[in-house]
Design a protein around this motif. Structure first.
Motif, mmCIF file in Angstrom:
data_model
loop_
_atom_site.group_PDB
_atom_site.id
_atom_site.type_symbol
_atom_site.label_atom_id
_atom_site.label_comp_id
_atom_site.label_asym_id
_atom_site.label_seq_id
_atom_site.Cartn_x
_atom_site.Cartn_y
_atom_site.Cartn_z
ATOM 1 N N SER A 84 38.772 -38.544 -10.431
ATOM 2 C CA SER A 84 39.678 -37.638 -9.711
ATOM 3 C C SER A 84 39.983 -38.151 -8.299
ATOM 4 N N ARG A 120 42.700 -40.656 -8.846
ATOM 5 C CA ARG A 120 43.952 -39.947 -9.123
ATOM 6 C C ARG A 120 44.560 -39.397 -7.838
ATOM 7 N N SER A 132 48.155 -40.316 -5.951
ATOM 8 C CA SER A 132 49.230 -39.364 -5.664
ATOM 9 C C SER A 132 49.516 -39.265 -4.161
ATOM 10 N N PRO A 145 50.329 -46.154 -10.879
ATOM 11 C CA PRO A 145 49.028 -46.567 -11.437
ATOM 12 C C PRO A 145 49.074 -47.953 -12.080
ATOM 13 N N LEU A 200 45.443 -43.134 -17.356
ATOM 14 C CA LEU A 200 46.307 -42.951 -16.178
ATOM 15 C C LEU A 200 47.282 -44.124 -16.021
#
Ligand code: C2E
Ligand code: MG
Ligand code: MG
Ligand code: MG
Length: 290
Positions: free
Chosen positions: A129, A132, A136, A142, A171
């Motif tokens: 996470s 991720r 963002s 990615p 991802l």
């Protein structure tokens, strides 16, 4: 007996010195992030068919106010042992992604960024996470990010590693196996993992030009990787002789001082801005030393 005693004492002194060095490094390492003492350098990865730059590996540098330049080989193990690797690793990942995003505006938008990940960083429950959220917040696609892991991480915790690698691969992130050939991962393990790239450890490059059994290790790794559908990167290429042999063996990509030393962010951007399609090693060498 007497000499045994002396040896024991000598050993203790050595251990004390190593321990003191560790304590000293740890104390300064704790302040390094807030003092802004880390930087990243970027070493080109060159596609051998056409000799074009297709990626760079981010390599951390620490310029400590008190101790001077400390190599990652010295401080990464200390960061691992103290848990500081989590915050340092987070900084590296964020900085590398932010920088790679900037390259889109200056002709380096196609360049993949590889980031080294340590075991202690990877094993955090929230690692995926964190990745991720960095993607963002920086806006980096990615597909442009590659995470370099090592064989020992996989060997020690196969099931957990496999699950996390699958999440990262979903991802769209690429995974590379760094320093391949120095650890103990078997072919069957490599086959199971969603990794896209195998990096042949640079310790094998010296053997390449010798008339010796070790020479066959590199072609064996290349053919195994190709069979498994993985890209191969040769690390530590220093001579044109090594390069020619690697090309003949069917190696896709290479990285090493022959092409370029790790470059500062601004030297790399200057290289992108020249807009040279074919890699000019002389330009890069000059950049590296400036
Ligand atoms: P690595 O990931 O295998 O990185 C390649 C190392 O080989 C780098 O050393 C690079 O400067 C060096 N190298 C590249 N080309 C050549 C060559 O042609 N000849 C020779 N002799 N060496 C070459 P560096 O930057 O000192 O990093 C050493 C290790 O420290 C890395 O090995 C990696 O395991 C670790 N490291 C570096 N940066 C980071 C980081 O940001 N995070 C983590 N977790 N580890 C890092
Ligand atoms: Mg690496
Ligand atoms: Mg390596
Ligand atoms: Mg290494």
């Amino acid at each position: 007996k007497r000499s045994g005693g002396n040896q024991y004492r000598f050993h203790t002194m050595e251990m004390n010195a190593a321990f003191q060095r560790h304590v000293e490094l740890e104390a300064y390492l704790r302040k390094a992030l807030e003092r802004g003492e880390f930087t990243l350098l970027y070493q080109p990865q060159v596609e051998l068919d056409g000799e074009r730059l297709i990626g760079v590996e981010a390599l951390i540098r620490w310029n400590c106010a008190e101790l001077g330049l400390i190599s990652p080989a010295q401080f990464i193990p200390v960061a691992e042992q103290t848990g500081l690797i989590r915050s340092i690793g987070h900084w590296v990942l964020e900085e590398a992604c932010r920088e790679a995003k900037r390259w889109e505006a200056c002709g380096g938008g196609h360049v993949e960024i590889s980031v080294n990940v340590s075991a202690g960083q990877f094993m955090q429950p929230d690692f995926v996470s964190r990745v991720r959220s960095i993607l963002s917040s920086t806006g980096l696609a990615p597909q442009r990010l590659c995470l370099e892991i090592t064989e020992s991480m996989v060997v020690h915790n196969l099931q957990a590693t496999l699950t996390m690698l699958q999440e990262l691969a979903e991802l769209g992130i690429r995974i590379a196996m760094d320093d391949f050939g120095t650890g103990y991962s078997s072919l069957s393990v490599i086959k199971q993992l969603p990794i896209s790239t195998i990096k042949i450890d640079r310790s094998f490059m010296g053997d390449l030009t010798k008339e010796d059994a070790d020479r066959s290790i590199v072609p064996a790794i290349i053919s195994m990787s190709t069979t498994l559908g993985k890209k191969v990167v040769a690390e530590g290429v220093e001579t044109s002789e090594q390069l020619q042999l690697l090309k003949r063996m069917g190696c896709d990509t290479a990285q090493g001082y022959y092409f370029s030393r790790p470059l500062t962010a601004s030297a790399l951007i200057r290289y992108f801005q020249y807009g040279v399609e074919k890699l000019d090693t002389r330009t890069l060498r000059e950049d590296a030393s400036s």
